[in-house]
Design a protein around this motif. Structure first.
Motif, PDB file in Angstrom:
ATOM      1  N   LYS A 362      33.236  40.535  24.480  1.00 52.01           N
ATOM      2  CA  LYS A 362      33.353  41.935  24.915  1.00 52.01           C
ATOM      3  C   LYS A 362      34.421  42.075  26.007  1.00 52.01           C
ATOM      4  CE  LYS A 362      30.603  45.556  27.214  1.00 52.01           C
ATOM      5  NZ  LYS A 362      31.148  45.400  28.572  1.00 52.01           N
ATOM      6  N   ALA A 363      34.423  41.166  26.974  1.00 49.74           N
ATOM      7  CA  ALA A 363      35.403  41.228  28.058  1.00 49.74           C
ATOM      8  C   ALA A 363      36.819  41.065  27.521  1.00 49.74           C
ATOM      9  CB  ALA A 363      35.102  40.147  29.097  1.00 49.74           C
ATOM     10  N   PHE A 364      36.999  40.128  26.589  1.00 51.81           N
ATOM     11  CA  PHE A 364      38.327  39.919  26.020  1.00 51.81           C
ATOM     12  C   PHE A 364      38.788  41.156  25.250  1.00 51.81           C
ATOM     13  CE2 PHE A 364      41.264  38.626  22.681  1.00 51.81           C
ATOM     14  CZ  PHE A 364      42.196  37.892  23.400  1.00 51.81           C
ATOM     15  N   LYS A 365      37.897  41.750  24.472  1.00 51.12           N
ATOM     16  CA  LYS A 365      38.249  42.949  23.697  1.00 51.12           C
ATOM     17  C   LYS A 365      38.630  44.104  24.616  1.00 51.12           C
ATOM     18  CE  LYS A 365      35.344  43.855  20.269  1.00 51.12           C
ATOM     19  NZ  LYS A 365      34.060  43.904  19.521  1.00 51.12           N
ATOM     20  N   ASN A 366      37.874  44.256  25.721  1.00 51.97           N
ATOM     21  CA  ASN A 366      38.205  45.323  26.676  1.00 51.97           C
ATOM     22  C   ASN A 366      39.558  45.071  27.340  1.00 51.97           C
ATOM     23  OD1 ASN A 366      35.816  46.654  26.148  1.00 51.97           O
ATOM     24  ND2 ASN A 366      34.714  45.767  27.882  1.00 51.97           N
ATOM     25  N   ALA A 367      39.813  43.803  27.688  1.00 52.10           N
ATOM     26  CA  ALA A 367      41.093  43.460  28.307  1.00 52.10           C
ATOM     27  C   ALA A 367      42.245  43.639  27.318  1.00 52.10           C
ATOM     28  CB  ALA A 367      41.052  42.013  28.811  1.00 52.10           C
ATOM     29  N   TYR A 368      42.006  43.256  26.091  1.00 53.17           N
ATOM     30  CA  TYR A 368      43.022  43.375  25.046  1.00 53.17           C
ATOM     31  C   TYR A 368      43.409  44.838  24.814  1.00 53.17           C
ATOM     32  CZ  TYR A 368      45.346  42.308  20.583  1.00 53.17           C
ATOM     33  OH  TYR A 368      46.265  42.159  19.578  1.00 53.17           O
ATOM     34  N   ASP A 373      49.318  42.698  28.734  1.00 53.15           N
ATOM     35  CA  ASP A 373      49.534  41.265  28.960  1.00 53.15           C
ATOM     36  C   ASP A 373      48.635  40.408  28.064  1.00 53.15           C
ATOM     37  OD1 ASP A 373      51.282  41.411  31.537  1.00 53.15           O
ATOM     38  OD2 ASP A 373      49.583  42.738  31.931  1.00 53.15           O
ATOM     39  N   PHE A 374      47.482  40.950  27.689  1.00 51.52           N
ATOM     40  CA  PHE A 374      46.543  40.191  26.865  1.00 51.52           C
ATOM     41  C   PHE A 374      46.949  40.149  25.399  1.00 51.52           C
ATOM     42  CE2 PHE A 374      43.609  39.913  30.329  1.00 51.52           C
ATOM     43  CZ  PHE A 374      42.677  38.948  29.979  1.00 51.52           C
ATOM     44  N   ARG A 375      47.900  40.993  25.005  1.00 53.80           N
ATOM     45  CA  ARG A 375      48.260  41.072  23.579  1.00 53.80           C
ATOM     46  C   ARG A 375      48.887  39.775  23.060  1.00 53.80           C
ATOM     47  NH1 ARG A 375      48.587  46.789  23.186  1.00 53.80           N
ATOM     48  NH2 ARG A 375      46.699  47.439  24.303  1.00 53.80           N
ATOM     49  N   GLU A 486      32.774  41.808  35.117  1.00 48.62           N
ATOM     50  CA  GLU A 486      33.805  41.794  34.073  1.00 48.62           C
ATOM     51  C   GLU A 486      35.153  42.259  34.594  1.00 48.62           C
ATOM     52  OE1 GLU A 486      34.708  44.643  30.458  1.00 48.62           O
ATOM     53  OE2 GLU A 486      32.958  43.390  29.961  1.00 48.62           O
ATOM     54  N   GLN A 487      35.144  43.269  35.452  1.00 55.32           N
ATOM     55  CA  GLN A 487      36.395  43.787  35.994  1.00 55.32           C
ATOM     56  C   GLN A 487      37.167  42.695  36.745  1.00 55.32           C
ATOM     57  OE1 GLN A 487      35.877  47.143  38.597  1.00 55.32           O
ATOM     58  NE2 GLN A 487      38.067  47.368  39.021  1.00 55.32           N
ATOM     59  N   GLU A 488      36.459  41.901  37.552  1.00 50.08           N
ATOM     60  CA  GLU A 488      37.119  40.819  38.295  1.00 50.08           C
ATOM     61  C   GLU A 488      37.585  39.714  37.349  1.00 50.08           C
ATOM     62  OE1 GLU A 488      34.653  39.302  41.399  1.00 50.08           O
ATOM     63  OE2 GLU A 488      34.736  41.142  42.599  1.00 50.08           O
ATOM     64  N   LEU A 489      36.801  39.399  36.326  1.00 53.68           N
ATOM     65  CA  LEU A 489      37.204  38.398  35.346  1.00 53.68           C
ATOM     66  C   LEU A 489      38.551  38.783  34.732  1.00 53.68           C
ATOM     67  CD1 LEU A 489      36.847  36.047  33.311  1.00 53.68           C
ATOM     68  CD2 LEU A 489      35.358  37.561  31.970  1.00 53.68           C
ATOM     69  N   ILE A 490      38.666  40.029  34.337  1.00 52.11           N
ATOM     70  CA  ILE A 490      39.895  40.491  33.692  1.00 52.11           C
ATOM     71  C   ILE A 490      41.051  40.545  34.693  1.00 52.11           C
ATOM     72  CG2 ILE A 490      40.987  42.473  32.567  1.00 52.11           C
ATOM     73  CD1 ILE A 490      38.208  43.097  31.330  1.00 52.11           C
ATOM     74  N   SER A 491      40.799  41.081  35.878  1.00 51.01           N
ATOM     75  CA  SER A 491      41.890  41.241  36.862  1.00 51.01           C
ATOM     76  C   SER A 491      42.432  39.886  37.326  1.00 51.01           C
ATOM     77  CB  SER A 491      41.418  42.074  38.062  1.00 51.01           C
ATOM     78  OG  SER A 491      40.392  41.397  38.780  1.00 51.01           O
ATOM     79  N   HIS A 492      41.540  38.894  37.517  1.00 49.95           N
ATOM     80  CA  HIS A 492      41.998  37.553  37.914  1.00 49.95           C
ATOM     81  C   HIS A 492      42.850  36.926  36.805  1.00 49.95           C
ATOM     82  CE1 HIS A 492      39.759  37.811  41.487  1.00 49.95           C
ATOM     83  NE2 HIS A 492      38.607  37.300  41.091  1.00 49.95           N
ATOM     84  N   THR A 493      42.434  37.144  35.562  1.00 52.56           N
ATOM     85  CA  THR A 493      43.179  36.580  34.443  1.00 52.56           C
ATOM     86  C   THR A 493      44.553  37.232  34.331  1.00 52.56           C
ATOM     87  OG1 THR A 493      41.073  36.224  33.282  1.00 52.56           O
ATOM     88  CG2 THR A 493      43.090  36.007  31.990  1.00 52.56           C
ATOM     89  N   GLU A 495      46.272  38.582  36.725  1.00 48.28           N
ATOM     90  CA  GLU A 495      47.086  38.108  37.845  1.00 48.28           C
ATOM     91  C   GLU A 495      47.738  36.767  37.525  1.00 48.28           C
ATOM     92  OE1 GLU A 495      46.641  36.758  42.547  1.00 48.28           O
ATOM     93  OE2 GLU A 495      44.908  37.541  41.459  1.00 48.28           O
ATOM     94  N   LEU A 496      46.984  35.855  36.922  1.00 45.78           N
ATOM     95  CA  LEU A 496      47.535  34.534  36.617  1.00 45.78           C
ATOM     96  C   LEU A 496      48.479  34.562  35.419  1.00 45.78           C
ATOM     97  CD1 LEU A 496      44.403  32.269  37.201  1.00 45.78           C
ATOM     98  CD2 LEU A 496      46.380  32.584  38.680  1.00 45.78           C
ATOM     99  N   ILE A 497      48.249  35.488  34.500  1.00 47.87           N
ATOM    100  CA  ILE A 497      49.179  35.649  33.380  1.00 47.87           C
ATOM    101  C   ILE A 497      50.554  36.081  33.918  1.00 47.87           C
ATOM    102  CG2 ILE A 497      49.752  37.095  31.381  1.00 47.87           C
ATOM    103  CD1 ILE A 497      46.764  37.125  30.673  1.00 47.87           C
ATOM    104  N   LYS A 498      50.532  36.958  34.898  1.00 50.37           N
ATOM    105  CA  LYS A 498      51.777  37.482  35.466  1.00 50.37           C
ATOM    106  C   LYS A 498      52.427  36.520  36.467  1.00 50.37           C
ATOM    107  CE  LYS A 498      50.642  42.401  35.024  1.00 50.37           C
ATOM    108  NZ  LYS A 498      50.404  43.678  35.755  1.00 50.37           N
ATOM    109  N   ASN A 499      51.621  35.645  37.063  1.00 47.32           N
ATOM    110  CA  ASN A 499      52.130  34.751  38.111  1.00 47.32           C
ATOM    111  C   ASN A 499      52.030  33.299  37.627  1.00 47.32           C
ATOM    112  OD1 ASN A 499      52.741  33.302  40.432  1.00 47.32           O
ATOM    113  ND2 ASN A 499      51.627  34.705  41.787  1.00 47.32           N
ATOM    114  N   GLU A 500      53.060  32.848  36.906  1.00 47.49           N
ATOM    115  CA  GLU A 500      53.056  31.518  36.322  1.00 47.49           C
ATOM    116  C   GLU A 500      53.069  30.427  37.392  1.00 47.49           C
ATOM    117  OE1 GLU A 500      53.100  28.527  33.329  1.00 47.49           O
ATOM    118  OE2 GLU A 500      52.449  30.630  33.413  1.00 47.49           O
TER     119      GLU A 500
END
Length: 535
Positions: A362-368, A373-375, A486-493, A495-500
Motif C-alpha cells: 500500500k505504501a509503495f502504491k501511494n508513493a508511486y 521519483d518512484f516511477r 507511512e508518510q515518513e517511510l515515503i519521505s525518507h525514501t 530523500e535518499l532517491i534524490k540524494n545519491e
C-alpha cells in the motif's frame, strides 16, 4: 558435559532456530549436545539452510501425536542432562535436577505490567474458590490453552485428550459447550480408563460417566475434530478441535467445591465467578511465568526483549544476559551495480508479528502515485510461505494488491538468490509492528531483525519502522532511516532517491555496523555467557 537443547519448532528453520542452533554449534565443540524437537526434519538440509555445522550434535525427534512436554520429561528423566536449554518460543518447561537456561525470543506474558493490588486481592479470592477444584481436575494432555467461548471459560480438546482426576470417584460429569451443527453423540468416539472403554450418557450439555474408580486416574477421551477455518466463513482458526469442555464434576468433591461448580453453572452467579476465575488464572499464570524466569539463566535476543522482561516481571531475582542472533554478514556482498529496487524480506503469514507485506504494498502504491521519483523503482518482496489456507489466502491477497504496479513477489527462493537480491537492491523496507500498539501487544513487533542486518551487510540501506528491535540495529541518518508512519517511510525514501551521496554514505556505514552481529562475535559471546556453567 551433557547438554540438551529443546527447540520444538526446529523443522521451521526460522530465525529462532538459527539462534538456538548457533548455540548448539559452539557448545558441541567441547561438550555432548543433543537437540530435542517435534515432528519430522531433514537435519542435513536444516543445517545447510541455517549455515551451521551441526555435525557433532545429536538429534532426538518426538511424536506430534502425544504431548511434547510429557515426552521430553520422560527423556530427561531417563538421560539426565547437566544443562537444559529451553529454546522453544513461549515455553516455560523446566528440567528437574539440571542447570536450566532459557533462550527468550520474547517473554511469555498475559499481562504487560505487574499485577495491581486489586489484581492480587481478586487472585486471593479466586484461590479460595477454585484451588481445590483445580488440584482435583487437571487438563493433562491434548487440550489447547484456556479461553473464553461466548461467555463460558474452558478448553478445546484435540482428537485425543486426557483428563487427570486425582481423587477416587463413582460418578463423573463433563460439562461442555454445544456447537451448532455438531451432534455431540457423533463427536465423542470413546472414553477410556486404564485402556477399558466406559459407558457414558448425554444430557443437554453434560457427558455423564458412572464407574467406580478407587485411585487417581487418567480419563482418555477420543473425539471427532473439525477446523473452524474450513467450517465457518472468515474464520482463520486452523486448529483441529474436538469438544469445548468447561467443567468436570466428580461426586467426591468436597461440599464447598460442589457449591462452587453449581454456582458457576447458574445464570446469576456464573458470570461473577467467571470474572473471578479469569482474573485468578491470569495472575496464577503470571506468577508461574515469573517463577520460570527466576529458575533460569535467561538469554534474550535483544535489548528490546530484555526491557520487556524487566517491565513485565521486574528485575528482582531474574538474571538476563543478552545474546544477539548470529548473522552470516561475511557471506553478503555489495554490488557495484545497484538497481532501483526496494527490497522487503519476511515470511507470508497472518497473526503474531506479521511482516506487514500488505502495508508495504500500500505504501509503495501511494508513493508511486504521488511521487514521480518512484516511477523508476520496483518493489521486490521475498518470503517463505506456510501451507495453511489462511496464510495462503494472505499471500494471494498480497499478489492481488500488487497487480498493475512494478511489484514482484518471490516466494520460497533459494538463499543464494536472496543474497543476490540484497546485493543489487538500493533500499530495504521493514514494517513489522506497523499500526500495532506496543503497550498492548509488544510481541507483534520485531524483537531483533535478522533480515535488516542481512540487508545492511549487503549495502542495502535500511528504511525501517523505528520501534522495538529495529532501533537497536539502525541509527537514524547514520546507517539508515527510521520512520513511525507511512508518510515518513515515503519521505525518507524520496530523500535518499534524490540524494545519491547520502545513500552511498549510509550504505557504507550500514556495512560497517552489520559486522558487530557477525558469527565470530556471536561465538565469543556464547563462550562468555556459558563459561561459569561449563566448569
Amino acid at each position: 558435559m551433557k547438554i540438551f537443547l529443546f527447540n520444538k519448532y526446529l523443522p521451521t528453520s526460522g530465525g529462532g532456530e538459527k539462534h538456538a542452533g548457533g548455540i548448539a554449534e559452539v557448545l558441541s565443540k567441547k561438550h555432548d549436545v543433543t537437540i530435542l524437537y517435534s515432528g519430522e526434519a531433514n537435519v542435513t538440509l536444516i543445517s545447510s539452510k541455517l549455515n551451521l555445522d551441526l555435525s557433532r550434535v545429536k538429534f532426538v525427534s518426538f511424536s506430534e501425536e502425544r504431548n511434547i512436554y510429557s515426552q521430553v520429561m520422560e527423556f530427561i528423566q531417563s538421560n539426565r542432562p547437566d544443562i537444559f536449554i529451553n529454546a522453544t518460543y513461549f515455553s516455560t518447561f523446566v528440567a528437574p535436577n539440571a542447570v536450566n537456561i532459557s533462550l527468550v525470543f520474547f517473554p511469555k506474558f498475559n499481562l504487560t505490567r505487574k499485577p495491581s493490588t486489586y489484581d492480587t486481592l481478586v487472585h486471593k479470592v479466586g484461590e479460595e474458590f477454585f484451588n481445590r477444584y483445580d488440584s482435583t481436575v487437571r487438563f493433562f494432555e491434548g487440550f489447547y490453552n484456556e479461553e473464553i467461548n461466548g461467555n463460558k471459560v474452558g478448553r478445546w480438546s484435540t482428537a485425543n485428550s486426557t483428563l487427570l482426576i486425582t481423587k477416587p470417584f463413582n460418578k463423573l460429569k463433563i460439562f461442555f459447550k454445544p456447537l451448532e451443527g455438531r451432534i455431540v453423540r457423533d463427536v465423542v468416539k470413546s472414553i477410556k480408563i486404564h485402556g477399558n472403554k466406559l459407558n457414558f450418557s448425554f444430557y443437554k450439555d453434560i457427558i455423564e460417566i458412572e464407574s467406580p474408580v478407587k485411585h487417581s486416574c487418567g480419563i482418555h477421551l477420543k473425539f471427532d475434530t473439525f477446523k473452524p477455518s474450513d467450517s465457518f466463513k472468515n474464520n482463520f482458526d486452523s486448529r483441529n478441535l474436538g469438544l469445548f469442555i468447561r467443567l468436570v464434576y466428580i461426586d467426591t468433591h468436597d461440599v464447598f467445591t460442589k457449591w462452587v461448580i453449581k454456582a458457576w453453572n447458574s445464570k446469576v452467579l456464573g458470570k461473577y465467578l467467571t470474572r473471578i476465575y479469569v482474573k485468578w488464572t491470569v495472575i496464577k499464570e503470571y506468577n508461574w511465568n515469573r517463577g520460570f524466569l527466576e529458575a533460569n539463566l535467561n538469554i534474550s535476543n535483544s535489548d528490546y526483549t530484555s526491557s520487556w522482561i524487566k517491565r513485565i516481571y521486574g528485575e528482582k531475582g531474574i538474571k538476563v544476559e543478552k545474546l544477539y542472533p548470529p548473522v552470516d554478514v561475511e557471506h553478503f556482498f555489495n554490488s557495484s551495480e545497484k538497481k532501483n529496487v526496494i527490497l522487503a524480506v519476511g515470511r507470508f503469514f497472518v497473526g503474531g508479528h506479521n511482516k506487514k507485506q500488505q502495508e508495504i504494498i500500500k505504501a509503495f502504491k501511494n508513493a508511486y502515485a504521488s511521487h514521480p521519483d518512484f516511477r523508476d523503482y520496483k518493489l521486490v518482496i521475498c518470503g517463505g510461505t506456510h501451507p495453511e489456507d489462511h496464510h495462503q489466502d494472505y499471500l494471494k491477497l498480497c499478489k492481488l494488491s500488487a497487480q498493475g504496479y512494478p511489484i514482484e513477489i518471490c516466494t520460497d527462493i533459494a538463499f543464494s538468490d536472496l543474497k543476490a537480491k540484497y546485493a543489487t537492491a538500493k533500499f530495504f523496507w521493514h514494517a513489522a509492528g506497523m499500526y500495532e500498539n506496543e503497550d498492548l501487544a509488544p510481541d507483534r513487533f520485531e524483537h531483533f531483525g535478522i533480515t535488516t542486518v542481512e540487508a545492511m551487510a549487503a549495502g542495502c540501506v535500511p528504511i525501517v519502522i523505528g520501534v522495538a528491535g529495529q532501533k537497536e540495529i539502525v541509527s537514524h541518518r547514520q546507517n539508515g532511516m527510521l520512520w513511525r508512519n507511512e508518510q515518513e517511510l515515503i519521505s525518507h525514501t524520496v530523500e535518499l532517491i534524490k540524494n545519491e551521496d547520502l545513500r552511498e554514505q549510509l550504505s557504507v556505514n550500514a556495512i560497517a555496523a552489520s559486522k558487530q552481529y557477525s558469527k565470530m562475535n556471536f561465538n565469543h559471546r556464547v563462550e562468555e555467557i556459558f563459561k561459569e556453567y561449563l566448569k
